[in-house]
Design a protein around this motif. Structure first.
Motif, PDB file in Angstrom:
ATOM      1  N   ASP A 134     -12.581   3.369   7.728  1.00 13.53           N
ATOM      2  CA  ASP A 134     -13.799   3.736   7.002  1.00 13.53           C
ATOM      3  C   ASP A 134     -14.107   5.226   7.133  1.00 13.53           C
ATOM      4  OD1 ASP A 134     -13.821   0.946   6.886  1.00 13.53           O
ATOM      5  OD2 ASP A 134     -16.000   0.890   6.788  1.00 13.53           O
ATOM      6  N   THR A 135     -13.795   5.793   8.291  1.00 11.44           N
ATOM      7  CA  THR A 135     -14.022   7.227   8.477  1.00 11.44           C
ATOM      8  C   THR A 135     -13.073   8.035   7.605  1.00 11.44           C
ATOM      9  OG1 THR A 135     -14.701   6.858  10.766  1.00 11.44           O
ATOM     10  CG2 THR A 135     -14.086   9.105  10.152  1.00 11.44           C
ATOM     11  N   ALA A 136     -11.792   7.715   7.682  1.00  8.98           N
ATOM     12  CA  ALA A 136     -10.798   8.451   6.903  1.00  8.98           C
ATOM     13  C   ALA A 136     -11.005   8.254   5.407  1.00  8.98           C
ATOM     14  CB  ALA A 136      -9.396   8.001   7.301  1.00  8.98           C
ATOM     15  N   GLY A 137     -11.531   7.080   5.038  1.00  2.00           N
ATOM     16  CA  GLY A 137     -11.676   6.764   3.621  1.00  2.00           C
ATOM     17  C   GLY A 137     -12.817   7.472   2.920  1.00  2.00           C
ATOM     18  N   CYS A 138     -13.781   7.974   3.677  1.00  2.92           N
ATOM     19  CA  CYS A 138     -14.955   8.604   3.053  1.00  2.92           C
ATOM     20  C   CYS A 138     -14.565   9.723   2.098  1.00  2.92           C
ATOM     21  CB  CYS A 138     -15.891   9.151   4.126  1.00  2.92           C
ATOM     22  SG  CYS A 138     -16.810   7.906   5.019  1.00  2.92           S
ATOM     23  N   GLY A 139     -13.726  10.633   2.570  1.00  2.00           N
ATOM     24  CA  GLY A 139     -13.368  11.797   1.764  1.00  2.00           C
ATOM     25  C   GLY A 139     -12.574  11.444   0.532  1.00  2.00           C
TER      26      GLY A 139
ATOM     27  N   TRP B 181       0.853  -1.198   0.000  1.00  2.00           N
ATOM     28  CA  TRP B 181       0.000   0.000   0.000  1.00  2.00           C
ATOM     29  C   TRP B 181       0.881   1.237   0.000  1.00  2.00           C
ATOM     30  CZ3 TRP B 181      -0.922   4.559   2.451  1.00  2.00           C
ATOM     31  CH2 TRP B 181      -2.142   5.183   2.197  1.00  2.00           C
ATOM     32  N   PRO B 182       0.572   2.294  -0.787  1.00  2.00           N
ATOM     33  CA  PRO B 182      -0.576   2.454  -1.681  1.00  2.00           C
ATOM     34  C   PRO B 182      -0.213   2.142  -3.136  1.00  2.00           C
ATOM     35  CG  PRO B 182       0.433   4.589  -1.338  1.00  2.00           C
ATOM     36  CD  PRO B 182       1.298   3.578  -0.631  1.00  2.00           C
ATOM     37  N   GLY B 183       0.414   1.002  -3.328  1.00  2.30           N
ATOM     38  CA  GLY B 183       0.797   0.599  -4.672  1.00  2.30           C
ATOM     39  C   GLY B 183      -0.224  -0.341  -5.289  1.00  2.30           C
TER      40      GLY B 183
ATOM     41  N   SER C 116      -8.654  -1.097   0.878  1.00  3.84           N
ATOM     42  CA  SER C 116      -7.195  -1.247   0.984  1.00  3.84           C
ATOM     43  C   SER C 116      -6.706  -0.727   2.331  1.00  3.84           C
ATOM     44  CB  SER C 116      -6.496  -0.505  -0.154  1.00  3.84           C
ATOM     45  OG  SER C 116      -6.501   0.903   0.028  1.00  3.84           O
ATOM     46  N   MET C 117      -7.316   0.344   2.831  1.00  4.87           N
ATOM     47  CA  MET C 117      -6.942   0.905   4.127  1.00  4.87           C
ATOM     48  C   MET C 117      -7.319  -0.034   5.269  1.00  4.87           C
ATOM     49  SD  MET C 117      -8.135   4.785   3.199  1.00  4.87           S
ATOM     50  CE  MET C 117      -8.027   5.524   4.821  1.00  4.87           C
TER      51      MET C 117
END
Length: 469
Positions: free
Chosen positions: A322-327, A168-170, A384-385
């Motif tokens: 999931d929180t950080a990924g929303c944006g 990650w983040p590859g 992925s996160m």
């Protein structure tokens, strides 16, 4: 009895100095014999394969094991939606002279977004991605994506199967520059390469249930290699790919002919502690080379404070992905800033001092944005996160794979700008059979992407040693 008495008499006749020599030699010989016997009795430990089901709903009685061709696709609607979202991006003004010290500099971000919107040709990049054969197969309830690249010719060549695993983040795209190098004729040796996407990344389906960690990924990739007909093969990994391939070697060492890693760590112990305490002053006493000293010290600055500065994302993803990924899942420019900042500092920490983060010193914007588009078009950034949360649950010291040694032949390559340096003397605490250890002259965390020729050359020399070619 006469021989024993003769030895006693001979020892009695020695002066004190020579008696000490004899005793010392005997003790040293005894220690050596104990060590040799210990090594011989050291049993190869393995991790149980276990089992899993990551599909939606309950596990069915049988699973379709067919392997199906897959093609990366796009559409005008997909590109139109991307452009509209880029056009509507809201930017925050950067602090004066802040370069990349506060994260991705928004002035340079506008330049990247402009290139993405007006010059980047996603359809052209899709065609480029499809130049290698893509496939999908269902394993443990989820579709696993991989590319399978065979050498152009294998007449009179030894063809060696090799799996390359990204982190990650590859993505699998990190390896595109080394694929033509590996599938060439190397004096009688060539490679058949398999590059999977970790489930939850890119074109591999995301797990639908909690608990999918590196051990589950390792088991799935072992099943993939078995399904492809490989009973023995080589593995290569960095970042999460390193953890996954190590787990594969711990689960089925009889299948792994060799393990090549460009990111690795040691187990804690007295040797490591002593190296930290006196290594910069007396390196030869703790098995450090001059190059180890140069890369390690000052230890706390390079290996503690720098890591703390650069791993905030890890703590977020290991707790509330999931929180950080929303944006970042909703904003393409936000996604680009989040991912590309890692391609800046993980390539070279000093790039934080540059207004453009040094991104175009090692990469082209086309290559960087292609990797971004793999995340964007699949909506896979959140899944992925989550891999961080699943792998960092509980106490890491309780993970059996981190406490267990690795017994397969191992090749280690140390790039100078990697996030952390692990000397060979430390690595020996964990890897029992290090066949090669290479100090690279340049390169950082995304080694195959940054320095494809250096990377491929080291993989080739490692395999040649084991194949005796």
């Amino acid at each position: 009895m006469q021989r024993v008495q003769f030895l006693k008499d001979s020892f009695t006749g020695l002066d004190a100095f020579h008696k000490q020599i004899v005793i010392g030699t005997g003790v040293a010989t005894g220690i050596a014999l104990v060590y040799i016997l210990h090594r011989r009795r050291q049993k190869v430990q393995t991790i149980p394969l276990g089992e899993g089901w990551w599909g939606a709903g309950d596990k069915p009685r049988s699973e379709d094991e067919s392997i199906n061709s897959f093609e990366v696709q796009t559409s005008d609607d997909e590109i139109k939606d991307l452009h509209e979202r880029i056009d509507k991006t809201r930017y925050a003004d950067p602090l004066e002279n802040s370069t990349f010290q506060y994260g991705f500099n928004s002035t340079y971000l506008k330049s990247v977004a402009s290139y993405w919107r007006h010059e980047f040709d996603w359809k052209k990049q899709v065609a480029m991605l499809n130049k290698y054969p893509h496939f999908k197969t269902k394993i443990e309830g989820i579709d696993v994506h991989f590319i399978h690249v065979r050498p152009t010719t294998h007449k009179n060549l030894k063809v060696v199967p090799l799996m390359l695993v990204h982190g990650w983040p590859g993505s699998f795209f990190e390896f595109y520059k080394i694929l033509p190098l590996l599938t060439e004729n190397h004096n009688g040796l060539t490679f058949e390469v398999i590059c999977p996407s970790i489930p939850g990344y890119g074109f591999s389906e995301a797990p639908h249930k909690q608990g999918f960690n590196s051990l589950a990924a390792a088991r799935i990739f072992l099943k993939l290699m078995e399904r492809l007909g490989f009973s023995q093969f080589y593995l290569q990994g960095g970042d999460f790919g390193s953890l996954i391939t190590i787990n594969m070697a711990q689960m089925k060492p009889q299948c792994v002919k060799g393990l090549h890693l460009n990111m690795f760590s040691s187990r804690r112990g007295l040797k490591v502690m002593m190296s930290i305490l006196i290594g910069s002053y007396l390196p030869f006493l703790v098995g450090l080379s001059r190059e180890d000293v140069r890369r390690l010290f000052p230890f706390f600055e390079k290996n503690v404070w720098e890591i703390l500065r650069e791993t905030g994302y890890m703590h977020i993803q290991a707790t509330k992905p999931d929180t950080a990924g929303c944006g970042v899942n909703d904003s393409p420019v936000g996604l680009a800033a989040y991912i590309l900042e890692k391609f800046s500092t993980a390539t070279n920490m000093e790039y934080r001092n540059l207004a453009d983060g040094g991104l175009e010193r090692k990469f082209s914007l086309d290559d960087l944005l292609t990797n971004i588009m793999i995340y964007w078009t699949t909506g896979s950034i959140v899944s992925s996160m989550r891999f961080y949360k699943e792998n960092f649950k509980g106490y890491l010291d309780k993970r059996v794979d981190l406490r267990m040694k690795v017994f397969v032949p191992t090749g280690l390559v140390a790039f100078p700008m990697e996030l952390m340096h692990c000397p060979k003397s430390w690595a020996q605490n964990r890897f029992t059979n290090i066949v090669s250890y290479t100090f690279m002259p340049r390169g950082g965390h995304f080694a195959a992407f940054e320095e494809p020729r250096l990377f491929a050359t080291d993989v080739i020399q490692f395999v040649k040693k084991l194949e005796k070619l």
